[in-house]
Scaffold this motif. Structure first.
Motif, short mmCIF file in Angstrom:
data_model
loop_
_atom_site.label_atom_id
_atom_site.label_comp_id
_atom_site.label_asym_id
_atom_site.label_seq_id
_atom_site.Cartn_x
_atom_site.Cartn_y
_atom_site.Cartn_z
N LEU A 176 13.63 21.31 5.97
CA LEU A 176 12.98 21.58 7.25
C LEU A 176 11.47 21.74 7.09
CD1 LEU A 176 15.49 24.11 8.88
CD2 LEU A 176 15.06 21.74 9.58
N LEU A 177 11.04 22.49 6.07
CA LEU A 177 9.61 22.70 5.85
C LEU A 177 8.91 21.37 5.54
CD1 LEU A 177 9.64 25.98 3.71
CD2 LEU A 177 8.95 25.74 6.10
N GLU A 178 9.55 20.55 4.74
CA GLU A 178 8.94 19.26 4.37
C GLU A 178 8.87 18.33 5.56
OE1 GLU A 178 11.49 18.21 1.16
OE2 GLU A 178 10.32 19.32 -0.35
N ARG B 160 5.59 16.58 7.31
CA ARG B 160 5.45 15.16 7.62
C ARG B 160 5.05 14.95 9.08
NH1 ARG B 160 9.61 14.72 3.60
NH2 ARG B 160 11.24 15.24 5.10
N GLU B 161 5.57 15.78 9.97
CA GLU B 161 5.19 15.69 11.38
C GLU B 161 3.70 15.97 11.57
OE1 GLU B 161 7.61 18.34 13.64
OE2 GLU B 161 9.46 17.21 13.31
N ARG B 162 3.18 16.97 10.87
CA ARG B 162 1.74 17.27 10.97
C ARG B 162 0.91 16.10 10.43
NH1 ARG B 162 3.78 22.44 9.45
NH2 ARG B 162 3.31 22.07 7.24
N ARG B 163 1.40 15.47 9.37
CA ARG B 163 0.65 14.34 8.82
C ARG B 163 0.67 13.15 9.78
NH1 ARG B 163 3.73 12.82 4.76
NH2 ARG B 163 4.43 10.91 5.75
N ARG B 164 1.84 12.88 10.39
CA ARG B 164 1.92 11.76 11.34
C ARG B 164 1.00 12.00 12.55
NH1 ARG B 164 7.56 11.68 9.69
NH2 ARG B 164 8.09 13.19 11.35
N LYS B 165 0.87 13.26 12.94
CA LYS B 165 -0.02 13.58 14.07
C LYS B 165 -1.47 13.27 13.70
CE LYS B 165 -1.36 17.35 17.15
NZ LYS B 165 -1.16 18.80 17.52
N ARG B 166 -1.87 13.64 12.50
CA ARG B 166 -3.25 13.35 12.07
C ARG B 166 -3.48 11.84 11.97
NH1 ARG B 166 -2.19 17.71 8.54
NH2 ARG B 166 -1.79 16.26 6.83
N GLU B 167 -2.47 11.12 11.49
CA GLU B 167 -2.61 9.66 11.39
C GLU B 167 -2.74 9.01 12.76
OE1 GLU B 167 0.86 8.69 9.18
OE2 GLU B 167 -0.04 9.09 7.22
N ALA B 168 -1.99 9.54 13.75
CA ALA B 168 -2.09 9.00 15.10
C ALA B 168 -3.48 9.23 15.68
CB ALA B 168 -1.03 9.65 15.99
N ILE B 169 -4.06 10.39 15.39
CA ILE B 169 -5.42 10.67 15.88
C ILE B 169 -6.43 9.75 15.20
CG2 ILE B 169 -7.22 12.44 16.00
CD1 ILE B 169 -5.03 14.53 16.20
N GLN B 170 -6.19 9.43 13.93
CA GLN B 170 -7.08 8.50 13.24
C GLN B 170 -7.04 7.13 13.89
OE1 GLN B 170 -5.59 8.77 9.23
NE2 GLN B 170 -7.06 10.35 8.63
N VAL B 171 -5.88 6.71 14.34
CA VAL B 171 -5.76 5.43 15.05
C VAL B 171 -6.55 5.46 16.34
CG1 VAL B 171 -4.15 3.88 16.23
CG2 VAL B 171 -3.53 4.86 14.02
#
Length: 539
Positions: A455-457, A461-472
């Protein structure tokens, strides 16, 4: 044969291996430089073909990242006799040091402040816990085939593979690296030395002491979550406090800063690992920094490549091998150590460490030898006459502390290690001790620990995907010419560590994460909520 006028009798024999003489009052000896495989001073070129070391890639990786230049571990020959007075080795340490002579990157460098003690470091000090625990809950007898799990991971980076807790121990990797400071008294002894050769020799023993634990412990610690921290305030008992932060996740990277009234110790550490079929290789990248406030000595040294054997069948065991170079950038002195790799073709005891402490001219002044899983001893080189070397008595610098009773049932933790995961009042909400999966595992429920870990991992991953979406989004804004919006989005998407920032390190010629300051003040004022820290342990 050479007559030794110091001890009034003729002696001529090779320097014995560490197992031949323990510390204490051993006689002065003369060492010949003839090639002798039993001698810790002999060269290694002739042994290359006979050494068993199937992790060949390790040497290349280590050579690329280690600090300093490795030299052949043998006495430096001079045309004339060199006499050394033990009380005058190295550079004498003055009572105080002029700030103008201390190394620094720039007038605004944070590293420049590390050359002196933190004001008020020892003010109003009291133990954070009155009676620290010395043991943990025994490990339950649960088994899982490591080979069955990793057979499909050959050639992959294990830092990106979520291993079940069955192969681990209830500690974060931040806490595992904190164990490097277990034998901190060696640094206290080094700070009290009157010359820098004695100082660097004790620093070398401290560097070796960090490797004693893997001799009996092969469990894997938890990979820290991005932004995870770990503090260790032992000022009342030991005189130091330290702070870790996981500053990057891919690649996994941590930064550490330790403060003592006599010294400051910091590092940036990255670990890459590869599974090769029969063994796992762990490649450390980065270097350790240590500054003594009184002498002004600034040391750096590299970590070693670690190889874990018998992944498929048999009992797991660890080999530490390679060259370690401890460099005093203030005086130009060095200590060069060689961790000899495991060999099936020798009758000598394994895990041997040999080396020299050298002055700024490259002339050996001390012999250092021992075993990384047991002890380190040293002897001053009194004089050299041609090819022969006269040494003083060997004295013990460091010996492994005894494990508590029943340690084999408690992950082989030392008393120091057993105290690391004990929850303390006032720690940051991102501290490793607050990880729910880690605490459940320590209690013996491995299945629940695996569930919480997953669950923690996934949250990470969700936080990382959010940052990647903002980079896009930032890239799209830039393509449309909206540069202000793109800049704002890029800033929002970038991850910034809370307690460390990058600064140019002139010793490694790279950018290095160094401590910002402010953590301990924030803890004292209980102002964690003002920082808007991410709840990384939310499940």
């Amino acid at each position: 044969r050479i007559k030794d006028t110091t001890i009034k009798k003729e002696v001529s024999f090779n320097l014995p291996s560490p197992e031949c003489s323990q510390s204490g009052d051993t006689p002065h000896i003369i060492v010949t430089n003839e090639i002798d495989r039993s001698s810790p001073l002999s060269g290694d070129e002739d042994d290359e073909d006979e050494q068993f070391y199937d992790a060949m890639e390790a040497s290349d990786m280590q050579e690329k990242h280690q600090m300093g230049t490795s030299k052949q571990l043998s006495h430096k020959r001079t045309e004339s006799t060199v006499s050394v007075n033990e009380s005058q080795l190295g550079t004498p340490i003055p009572e105080s040091v002029s700030m103008e002579n201390l190394p620094a990157t720039s007038p605004n460098s944070r590293m420049m402040t590390f050359t002196r003690a933190v004001p008020g470091l020892m003010d109003n000090v009291s133990p954070t816990i009155q009676n620290r625990r010395t043991s943990v809950t025994p490990r339950p007898n649960v088994r899982l085939s490591l080979w069955g799990f990793v057979k499909n991971c050959i050639g992959k980076d294990l830092s990106k593979i979520p291993l079940p807790v069955h192969f681990g121990e209830p500690l974060s990797f931040l806490q595992r690296i904190a164990e490097d400071i277990t034998y901190y008294k060696l640094l206290d002894e080094a700070a009290a030395c009157t010359n820098t050769i004695d100082e660097i020799t004790r620093v070398a023993a401290f560097a070796v002491s960090a490797y004693e634990s893997p001799a009996i412990r092969v469990y894997k610690p938890f990979n820290p979550l991005l932004g995870e921290t770990f503090e260790l305030d032992r000022r009342a008992e030991c005189g130091f406090r330290l702070l870790f932060e996981q500053v990057s996740h891919h690649p996994p990277m941590l930064a550490m800063h330790a403060e003592h009234k006599e010294w400051t110790f910091w590092q940036e550490f990255t670990l890459a690992s590869k599974f090769r079929g029969k063994y796992i290789q762990c490649f450390p990248i980065g270097c350790m920094h240590l500054v003594f406030h009184r002498s002004g000595s600034h040391y750096t040294w590299n970590k070693l490549v670690v190889t874990i054997h018998n992944i498929i069948v048999g009992k797991l065991w660890v080999d530490n091998s390679g060259d370690m170079n401890i460099v005093n950038h203030t005086t130009g002195e060095k200590c060069e150590l060689k961790f000899q790799s495991y060999s099936y073709f020798t009758r000598e005891r394994q895990r041997k460490v040999t080396g020299h402490s050298l002055d700024k001219h490259g002339i050996p002044q001390m012999i250092v030898r021992g075993y990384w899983d047991e002890y380190i001893e040293y002897a001053p080189i009194i004089s050299t006459e041609g090819k022969d070397v006269l040494t003083g008595s060997f004295k013990e610098l460091w010996r492994v502390g005894q494990r508590p009773p029943g340690a084999e049932k408690m992950y082989y933790f030392s008393e120091f290690t057993a105290s690391l995961n004990e929850i303390e009042d006032g720690i940051a909400p991102t501290d490793s001790r607050l990880r729910p999966d880690q605490h459940v595992m320590e209690g013996g429920d491995f299945d629940e620990a695996n569930r919480l870990k997953a669950l923690l991992e996934e949250k990470q991953r969700e936080r990382r995907r959010k940052r990647e979406a903002i980079q896009v989004q930032a890239a799209e804004a830039a393509s449309l010419g909206n540069h202000e919006e793109a800049k704002r989005l890029e800033k929002e998407a970038a991850y910034t560590p809370t307690w460390f920032h990058k600064e140019f390190d002139p010793y490694s010629n790279t950018l290095l994460y160094v401590y910002n300051g402010g953590y301990w003040e924030c803890k004292e004022k209980r102002e964690w909520m003002k920082l808007s820290l991410t709840d990384i342990f939310e499940t």
